[in-house]
Design an enzyme around this catalytic site. Structure first.
Site, PDB file in Angstrom:
ATOM      1  CG  ASP A 138      -1.767  -1.261   1.301  1.00 52.15           C
ATOM      2  OD1 ASP A 138      -2.818  -1.290   0.652  1.00 52.15           O
ATOM      3  OD2 ASP A 138      -1.355  -2.210   1.992  1.00 52.15           O
ATOM      4  NE  ARG A 188       5.526  -8.799  -0.568  1.00 50.38           N
ATOM      5  CZ  ARG A 188       6.160  -8.767   0.597  1.00 50.38           C
ATOM      6  NH1 ARG A 188       6.926  -9.783   0.939  1.00 50.38           N
ATOM      7  NH2 ARG A 188       6.037  -7.731   1.396  1.00 50.38           N
ATOM      8  CD  GLU A 205      -2.045  -2.480  -7.103  1.00 45.66           C
ATOM      9  OE1 GLU A 205      -2.188  -1.338  -7.565  1.00 45.66           O
ATOM     10  OE2 GLU A 205      -2.941  -3.069  -6.465  1.00 45.66           O
TER      11      GLU A 205
END
Length: 381
Positions: free
Chosen positions: A17, A275, A277
């Site tokens: 994120d 892995r 995003e």
């Protein structure tokens, strides 16, 4: 046209994120000359990938971007012209109220998770009326036309070309490690995965073939969860010495990298395991063969996303190469690897390399995400 942007990020998936949010903030500021403020709930996560950031300071400017800790009270904060909540992290109540009270209400966007599923094109840029009375627009990254595309810096192609030229000889990594030209370089950034040890076991077998032109294999494993998929003895050796070797196989434990250094690693490796995003997107732009460890969900919805990506990535290619790539993606995510998938990789390696280059060229036609974001905002003024 310069505007003020507020990006909100709650760290859920380790570094994924914040990795996406930080890269977007840099693109908006450096490539599009926008004024950006980034709100974080876990500053230490950004510090792991940005050496110039001090997580102990509640507010600071780093690379031209104002970075703030996520506050308990937003009542005194003036909203920006454009507000982005990343991955549905939900804006603070007081901040939403301040948005509503503005004479010119901000443009409110939710940057969604990346998916290759077909429904994404229908929902991209769809507005939704919120209980507070404001419209929120859903912005979807994507691999297909009519989506937001993927993030890439304006000077990426030049940096890529420079690194590609440098790898015609021995390869020097960002940490100073130099590798011989004839070693097959594999970067490994994944979640805990038993298939990693199985890959090492396969490569340790006598007479197992390698792609043409290589006589050894080097696995480059940045700090993180991938070490959990290794045998205990190897984990211990990497923890103490940072290096493990058996026959023609070499393993190196690398320190956690900045985004710039990790981009270089992807470009210098031959095969990349990625892995989530952020690294998944960067591997596609690197135009190298890669295998994706998708973030697993309790309801198994990640399998639909993986199959949708495979459909998009392998569409129209020769059937044997398509099957090889699908087998790798499925086996890696099932954490069950066998010798045949490696043999198929070796047999179809040149074709996979060419496809990786072609795929990156196809992505360019969709348009770059931050550019598409700025264009959308300008269209709303």
């Amino acid at each position: 046209m310069n505007k003020t942007w507020d990006l909100f990020c709650r760290v859920i998936d380790n570094y994924g994120d914040i990795g996406v949010s930080w890269r977007l903030a840099k693109l908006l500021h450096h490539d599009h000359q926008q004024t950006v403020r980034l709100w974080l709930d876990q500053p230490q996560a950004l510090a792991a990938m940005e050496p110039d950031y001090d997580p102990g300071r509640e507010q600071q400017v780093c690379h031209g971007i104002t970075i703030r800790h996520w506050l308990d009270d937003f009542s005194e904060i003036q909203p920006a012209t454009v507000v982005i909540e990343t991955f549905g992290c939900e804006l603070p109540t007081a901040y939403r109220q301040a948005m509503r009270n503005q004479s010119a209400q901000p443009i409110w966007l939710n940057l969604e998770y990346l998916s290759a599923e077909s429904w994404v094109s229908d929902f991209h840029l769809r507005p939704s009326k919120q209980p507070c009375g404001l419209d929120k627009t859903f912005f979807f990254p994507g691999l297909r036309p009519s989506t937001g595309g993927l993030m890439r810096e304006g000077d990426y192609a030049q940096r890529q070309q420079a690194i590609t030229k440098s790898t015609t000889q021995n390869t020097t990594l960002p940490n100073g490690l130099t590798l011989a030209k004839n070693t097959f370089k594999i970067s490994v950034f994944c979640y805990e995965n038993n298939a990693l040890q199985e890959l090492i076991n396969i490569l340790s077998e006598p007479h197992i073939p390698l792609p043409k032109g290589y006589d050894s294999v080097t696995l480059l494993i940045p700090a993180g969860r991938a070490h959990g998929g290794l045998a205990r003895a190897i984990q211990t050796r990497l923890a103490t010495d940072g290096y493990w070797q058996q026959g023609r196989i070499h393993l190196y434990s690398l320190p956690f990298m900045s985004q710039t250094d990790y981009d270089q690693l992807l470009l210098k490796a031959d095969l990349n395991f990625v892995r989530g995003e952020e690294s998944f997107v960067r591997a596609q732009w690197a135009a190298k063969p890669f295998v994706w460890h998708i973030y697993p969900t309790d309801d198994d919805a990640h399998w639909n996303k993986l199959h949708a990506f495979n459909d998009a990535y392998t569409g129209g290619m020769e059937s044997q190469l398509e099957q090889t790539i699908r087998d790798w993606q499925i086996a890696w995510n099932q954490q069950q690897l066998n010798k045949q998938v490696w043999l198929d990789l070796v047999n179809h390696w040149p074709a996979w390399q060419q496809h990786a280059i072609h795929w990156a060229q196809q992505l360019e036609k969709i348009g770059e995400l931050s550019t598409n974001l700025v264009k959308f905002v300008q269209s709303k003024v």
